[in-house]
Write a protein that holds these residues in place. Structure first.
Motif, PDB file in Angstrom:
ATOM      1  N   UNK A   1      11.824   0.584  -7.988  1.00  0.00           N
ATOM      2  CA  UNK A   1      11.178   1.656  -8.055  1.00  0.00           C
ATOM      3  C   UNK A   1       9.837   1.549  -9.053  1.00  0.00           C
ATOM      4  N   UNK A   2      10.051   0.872 -10.148  1.00  0.00           N
ATOM      5  CA  UNK A   2       9.078   0.559 -10.943  1.00  0.00           C
ATOM      6  C   UNK A   2       7.715   0.068 -10.321  1.00  0.00           C
ATOM      7  N   UNK A   3       8.063  -0.922  -9.186  1.00  0.00           N
ATOM      8  CA  UNK A   3       6.918  -1.596  -8.660  1.00  0.00           C
ATOM      9  C   UNK A   3       6.265  -0.589  -7.523  1.00  0.00           C
ATOM     10  N   UNK A   4       7.012  -0.014  -6.819  1.00  0.00           N
ATOM     11  CA  UNK A   4       6.757   0.873  -5.464  1.00  0.00           C
ATOM     12  C   UNK A   4       6.163   2.203  -6.095  1.00  0.00           C
ATOM     13  N   UNK A   5       6.546   2.589  -7.437  1.00  0.00           N
ATOM     14  CA  UNK A   5       6.187   3.896  -8.093  1.00  0.00           C
ATOM     15  C   UNK A   5       5.129   3.932  -8.532  1.00  0.00           C
TER      16      UNK A   5
ATOM     17  N   UNK B   1      -6.309   7.529  -6.998  1.00  0.00           N
ATOM     18  CA  UNK B   1      -6.198   8.793  -7.321  1.00  0.00           C
ATOM     19  C   UNK B   1      -4.641   9.138  -7.332  1.00  0.00           C
ATOM     20  N   UNK B   2      -3.983   8.052  -8.052  1.00  0.00           N
ATOM     21  CA  UNK B   2      -2.644   8.589  -8.185  1.00  0.00           C
ATOM     22  C   UNK B   2      -1.733   8.143  -7.000  1.00  0.00           C
ATOM     23  N   UNK B   3      -2.166   7.718  -5.994  1.00  0.00           N
ATOM     24  CA  UNK B   3      -1.186   7.350  -4.808  1.00  0.00           C
ATOM     25  C   UNK B   3      -0.590   6.229  -5.103  1.00  0.00           C
ATOM     26  N   UNK B   4       0.717   6.439  -4.476  1.00  0.00           N
ATOM     27  CA  UNK B   4       1.866   5.164  -4.614  1.00  0.00           C
ATOM     28  C   UNK B   4       1.228   4.019  -3.467  1.00  0.00           C
ATOM     29  N   UNK B   5       0.335   3.490  -3.940  1.00  0.00           N
ATOM     30  CA  UNK B   5      -0.182   2.376  -3.028  1.00  0.00           C
ATOM     31  C   UNK B   5       0.765   1.211  -2.644  1.00  0.00           C
TER      32      UNK B   5
ATOM     33  N   UNK C   1       2.950   2.318  -0.008  1.00  0.00           N
ATOM     34  CA  UNK C   1       2.392   2.307   1.433  1.00  0.00           C
ATOM     35  C   UNK C   1       2.369   0.848   1.972  1.00  0.00           C
ATOM     36  N   UNK C   2       2.203  -0.024   1.264  1.00  0.00           N
ATOM     37  CA  UNK C   2       2.286  -1.594   1.548  1.00  0.00           C
ATOM     38  C   UNK C   2       3.698  -2.045   1.638  1.00  0.00           C
ATOM     39  N   UNK C   3       4.582  -1.545   0.966  1.00  0.00           N
ATOM     40  CA  UNK C   3       5.989  -1.922   0.836  1.00  0.00           C
ATOM     41  C   UNK C   3       6.595  -1.571   2.537  1.00  0.00           C
ATOM     42  N   UNK C   4       5.983  -0.234   2.869  1.00  0.00           N
ATOM     43  CA  UNK C   4       6.289   0.254   4.127  1.00  0.00           C
ATOM     44  C   UNK C   4       5.748  -0.634   5.303  1.00  0.00           C
ATOM     45  N   UNK C   5       4.679  -0.819   4.997  1.00  0.00           N
ATOM     46  CA  UNK C   5       3.942  -1.705   6.095  1.00  0.00           C
ATOM     47  C   UNK C   5       4.881  -3.069   6.336  1.00  0.00           C
TER      48      UNK C   5
END
Lengths: 463, 292
Positions: A381-385, A392-396, A399-403
């Motif tokens: 959670x620390x990494x993906x969060x 703009x504060x997006x959990x980038x 996004x890539x973890x899902x990819x």
């Protein structure tokens, strides 16, 4: 010079001789005890090295040499040295990518000066296994790590007979970074299919002739391979030692060629070389509304396009088939052990520890901002969060973890990637830059590679 | 040791350091390249002796022939321009009529101190078709930006970089040669009523011939070995500069991209031969002109 022949066509006998002469007697015994059913000579799994041997090796004073271009990797190395105080690791930066491989190849041919462990990118692994330069890590317990790493990375480091040639370090699942402000200004929705992407490219360039939806770099064969990868292409397939199938202009490739070549010809996308002054300036000045890149892209961009902070967002790649989302990979490295090492156990243990020890793996994500290859970190959670303000504060990372979980796991690299890359630039890349027929250029790429492979002694199939 | 013997030993002793280096750094690699060029080392199948096969292949290799042709064209266009410029600067400095002669001399020479890699990078930026200063300027003036990196302009753009780098170097050689001309010659010419132009033409130029020949020879070698500049501009114009754009670049990519070390050795060997022939041709024509 006389070593060239024996280095490229090793027999079980020469390997046995080699191992015994380098003093790895216990290992030599383990390797040659592989039994009679082995026909290929280089593939049968060796017996595992016993825990007693490992304990002995890890407590014997040893110095290992590690070639890597990872900045500040001493921090991770220190974790290893703390756990195994007898083993010292000398870190050498021998150049990044190709320059390092060139030096490594030279050292291997010279028969001296090669390191024990080496950083190697996924796509370069077959280039070194074809010359039998890497150590199979199965006898050292590497098989147990399979579930630690993302599935497709394990496919990338595995040989055709199940060898484990390297341990994954970081990855580059591909996605799309886009300028939210430009999209908003022109009322463009984030494209989810390549058809929508093409329509958006035409619309955006018509609305503002100074802006292009994206740039497909005419020198970036890695991105092209990533897009092939996403589309499910199998450009290279090797079987046995000397058989290769080259199909860089099959139906899937032609679909990509027609698509990107068409957009380039229409002039609605850019085709300038990437990672150049002009390209950096273009990203900073808003010439391109998206960058089709990999998971390392977000951190890279936030460092090189500071003027555009807060304006970017991340999204998955547009899809060919939305029912089966998929992606490719661009970049990322592994740690491999050179077969000529005098301390195979310690070297193999290092490669595994460096990338699978939770503390060390996490450090790569937090210190070097690498995109992880371990499953644990991709759900950490620390990494993906993380919510960087540049996006703009997006959990980038999320996004890539899902990819990452959608990356096609069957993609293979050829044993002569450098040649494939140069030939691509001079055929397909050139057609993009010159706005000529990209589909025809795929044919030239195919025939140049086929000729090269035949000259190198391969049996080329299906062409 | 007798004096005679000592004297007999002196010659070889003086030559020994040179000979050692010559053997180690020149003849040995050359011999090794020649040896390599007789083999073919394949990824599959190992190392095979192929005799002169690599040479037959190279002589009919269009990529190599185009590369050599391109550097020959480059030589014919760039070298005369560069040497003419260097000569003009040297004569102007030597005339003593220039103010700030020292500053100018240094100014022209300084580009030579810039490593060619750095120079090529800077010029690559200047040539940029979007955000380069030339492009920006023409944009501001409402003119179409010149595309220095296009197929038609590339050889000229490379010639410009190389000229910029080496004019000062050649100028210094010519200038140094001018300084060694005895003052009496000028005085005698002036007594005969020769003006500055006449002195330059009839006294200085003939005296400069050996130095000019030297710069010309350096330029033959340099042109045919053209590598750094195209290798760097390749990164920003990959569709124009191919891996066989110049013969030297071709040899490099054969060895390090294609793993064709043996063929690369063949190509280098043939390139060396071309340079020897070209240098010899230059020497021969120059000598013929000198003896009427």
């Amino acid at each position: 010079m006389p070593n060239f022949a024996s280095a490229s066509t090793p027999s079980p006998m020469s390997r046995r001789l080699f191992l015994s002469t380098t003093g790895a007697l216990s290992l030599g015994a383990a390797l040659t005890a592989c039994g009679g059913g082995d026909s290929g000579g280089s593939s049968a799994a060796a017996k595992p090295v016993g825990q007693a041997d490992i304990d002995k090796a890890m407590t014997t004073p040893t110095e290992l040499t590690f070639w890597t271009w990872v900045p500040n990797i001493a921090k991770e190395v220190a974790l290893f040295e703390k756990k195994y105080p007898a083993v010292k690791v000398k870190v050498v930066n021998a150049g990044q990518g190709t320059p390092q491989y060139t030096k490594l190849r030279t050292a291997l041919k010279a028969g001296s000066g090669a390191p024990d462990m080496v950083q190697i990118e996924y796509q370069a692994i077959p280039t070194f296994t074809i010359t039998n330069s890497l150590l199979d890590l199965r006898p050292y317990g590497a098989s147990a790590l399979k579930s630690t790493f993302v599935d497709w990375t394990w496919g990338q480091v595995s040989g055709s007979d199940g060898e484990i040639w390297a341990i994954p370090q970081d990855t580059g699942p591909m996605g799309m970074l886009y300028r939210k402000d430009i999209f908003d200004r022109h009322g463009i929705d984030v494209p989810t299919t390549w058809d929508e992407f093409a329509a958006a490219a035409r619309r955006l360039h018509k609305a503002d002739p100074d802006v292009y939806l994206t740039n497909l770099a005419a020198n970036q064969v890695a991105a092209w391979h990533g897009l092939l990868w996403q589309a499910g292409a199998k450009p290279y397939a090797t079987s046995g030692k000397s058989d290769i199938t080259i199909s860089v202009d099959d139906a899937v490739s032609q679909k990509l060629g027609a698509y990107w070549g068409g957009l380039a010809k229409e002039g609605v996308i850019g085709v300038e070389p990437d990672f150049t002054d002009s390209w950096y300036a273009a990203l900073n000045k808003g010439k391109y509304a998206t960058w089709i890149t990999a998971a390392w892209g977000p951190v890279f961009l936030s460092g090189s396009a500071k003027a555009t902070a807060g304006k970017w967002r991340a999204a998955p790649l547009p899809q060919w088939d939305t029912a089966k989302p998929s992606s490719g990979n661009w970049g990322g490295s592994t740690t491999a052990v050179i077969r000529s090492t005098k301390n195979p156990i310690a070297a193999a243990m290092f490669a595994q520890f460096l990338n699978s020890d939770p503390a060390s793996a996490k450090m790569f994500a937090t210190e070097q901002f690498f995109f992880p290859a371990t499953k644990a970190l991709l759900t950490d959670t620390e990494f993906v969060g993380d919510t960087p303000s540049f996006y703009g504060g997006q959990k980038v990372n999320q996004v890539f973890a899902d990819v990452s979980s959608t990356v096609n796991s069957s993609f293979q690299w050829p044993p002569f990637l450098d040649q494939a890359a140069t030939d691509w630039t001079e055929t397909v890349g050139k057609s993009l830059a010159d706005h000529t027929d990209t589909v025809r250029a795929l044919g030239s790429w195919q025939s140049r590679l086929t000729t090269y492979a035949k000259n190198q002694g391969f049996t080329v199939k299906g062409s | 040791m007798t004096a005679v013997r000592r004297r007999r030993m002196a010659g070889p002793l003086f030559v020994a350091p040179f000979l050692t280096l010559f053997l180690l750094l020149f003849l040995a690699p050359l011999g090794y390249a020649a040896y390599l060029s007789l083999f073919q080392n394949r990824l599959i199948g190992g190392n095979v002796f192929v005799g002169l096969d690599n040479y037959t292949q190279a002589l009919g290799d269009p990529q190599l022939l185009h590369g050599v042709g391109r550097v020959a064209l480059f030589f014919v266009i760039q070298v005369p321009l560069m040497l003419l410029l260097a000569l003009l600067f040297a004569l102007a400095l030597d005339s003593g009529l220039l103010r700030l002669a020292r500053v100018i001399r240094l100014g022209i020479f300084v580009p030579y101190a810039v490593p060619s890699v750095v120079a090529a990078l800077i010029w690559g930026y200047l040539y940029g078709p979007d955000f380069g200063p030339f492009a920006q300027l023409s944009h501001d003036l409402g003119l179409p930006a010149p595309d220095f990196l296009s197929e038609g302009w590339m050889l000229g753009s490379l010639a410009n970089i190389v000229t910029w780098e080496f004019v000062g170097y050649n100028m210094i050689i010519l200038y140094a040669a001018l300084r060694t001309i005895p003052q009496e010659l000028y005085e005698a010419a002036a007594m005969d009523g020769a003006g500055a132009w006449r002195i330059a033409w009839s006294v200085k130029l003939p005296a400069l011939k050996p130095a000019l020949l030297l710069t010309l020879l350096f330029s033959v070698i340099g042109s045919f070995q053209l590598f750094n500049e195209p290798n760097l501009l390749m990164k920003i114009a990959p569709d124009v500069i191919s891996s066989s754009y110049t013969a030297n670049l071709y040899a490099y990519s054969l060895a390090f991209t294609g793993q064709q070390v043996n063929y690369a050795a063949t190509v280098s060997f043939l390139l060396g031969l071309v340079i020897v022939i070209a240098s010899y041709a230059v020497l021969l024509t120059a000598n013929r002109r000198r003896t009427p």
